[in-house]
Write a protein that holds these residues in place. Structure first.
Motif, PDB file in Angstrom:
ATOM      1  N   ARG A  88       6.365  -3.297   0.567  1.00  0.00           N
ATOM      2  CA  ARG A  88       7.368  -2.119   0.133  1.00  0.00           C
ATOM      3  C   ARG A  88       6.759  -0.643   0.097  1.00  0.00           C
ATOM      4  NH1 ARG A  88       8.603  -6.588  -3.427  1.00  0.00           N
ATOM      5  NH2 ARG A  88       7.308  -5.616  -5.010  1.00  0.00           N
ATOM      6  N   GLY A  89       5.392  -0.693  -0.354  1.00  0.00           N
ATOM      7  CA  GLY A  89       4.882   0.621  -0.452  1.00  0.00           C
ATOM      8  C   GLY A  89       4.474   1.351   0.840  1.00  0.00           C
ATOM      9  N   GLU A  90       4.174   0.562   1.616  1.00  0.00           N
ATOM     10  CA  GLU A  90       4.078   0.810   3.220  1.00  0.00           C
ATOM     11  C   GLU A  90       5.385   1.409   4.101  1.00  0.00           C
ATOM     12  OE1 GLU A  90       2.192   2.008   6.724  1.00  0.00           O
ATOM     13  OE2 GLU A  90       1.044   1.237   4.892  1.00  0.00           O
ATOM     14  N   ALA A  91       6.416   0.639   3.529  1.00  0.00           N
ATOM     15  CA  ALA A  91       7.605   1.025   3.822  1.00  0.00           C
ATOM     16  C   ALA A  91       8.259   2.508   3.312  1.00  0.00           C
ATOM     17  CB  ALA A  91       8.940   0.081   3.724  1.00  0.00           C
ATOM     18  N   ALA A  92       7.766   2.859   2.117  1.00  0.00           N
ATOM     19  CA  ALA A  92       8.313   3.943   1.646  1.00  0.00           C
ATOM     20  C   ALA A  92       7.439   4.979   2.035  1.00  0.00           C
ATOM     21  CB  ALA A  92       7.926   3.699   0.091  1.00  0.00           C
ATOM     22  N   ARG A  93       5.910   4.652   2.179  1.00  0.00           N
ATOM     23  CA  ARG A  93       5.256   6.007   2.886  1.00  0.00           C
ATOM     24  C   ARG A  93       5.898   6.278   4.336  1.00  0.00           C
ATOM     25  NH1 ARG A  93       1.456   3.047   0.091  1.00  0.00           N
ATOM     26  NH2 ARG A  93       0.885   1.773   1.941  1.00  0.00           N
TER      27      ARG A  93
END
Length: 106
Positions: A88-93
């Motif tokens: 989820r963090g990677e997708a947000a970045r």
């Protein structure tokens, strides 16, 4: 005692087979005529088996395995949650980077 009663006391099907063997009595299943007969075991036999060292050893091993399995499941769930959070963090970045490049224009 029925198999259901034994299970409520901590017995497994394998433990019943190993320590008690054949039932003392079989009766028609009171809940369903098409179900297998209810297997009944004399309370004296059950209590004697529960006092045996074999029962204590096997049930202690079962509890130990169960605890180990629970710990493994908990660890697996934590790992999956951590991977999902990282994804989820990677997708947000990635979304933020795309938005930055879109705003910069040609």
């Amino acid at each position: 005692m029925s198999l259901a009663g034994l299970r409520a006391r901590g017995w497994t099907v394998g433990l019943v087979r190993q320590l008690l063997g054949e039932p003392d009595l079989s009766r028609a299943n009171p809940y369903s005529a098409s179900a297998p007969p209810t297997r009944l075991y004399r309370a004296e036999r059950v209590e004697a088996a529960e006092q045996s060292s074999g029962f204590r050893v096997v049930t202690a091993a079962t509890v130990r395995r169960s605890g180990t399995a629970r710990a493994g499941l908990r660890r697996s769930r934590q790992e999956v949650s951590a991977r999902a959070a990282a994804a989820r963090g990677e997708a947000a970045r990635s979304g933020a980077e795309r938005q930055d490049t879109d705003e910069a224009g040609p």
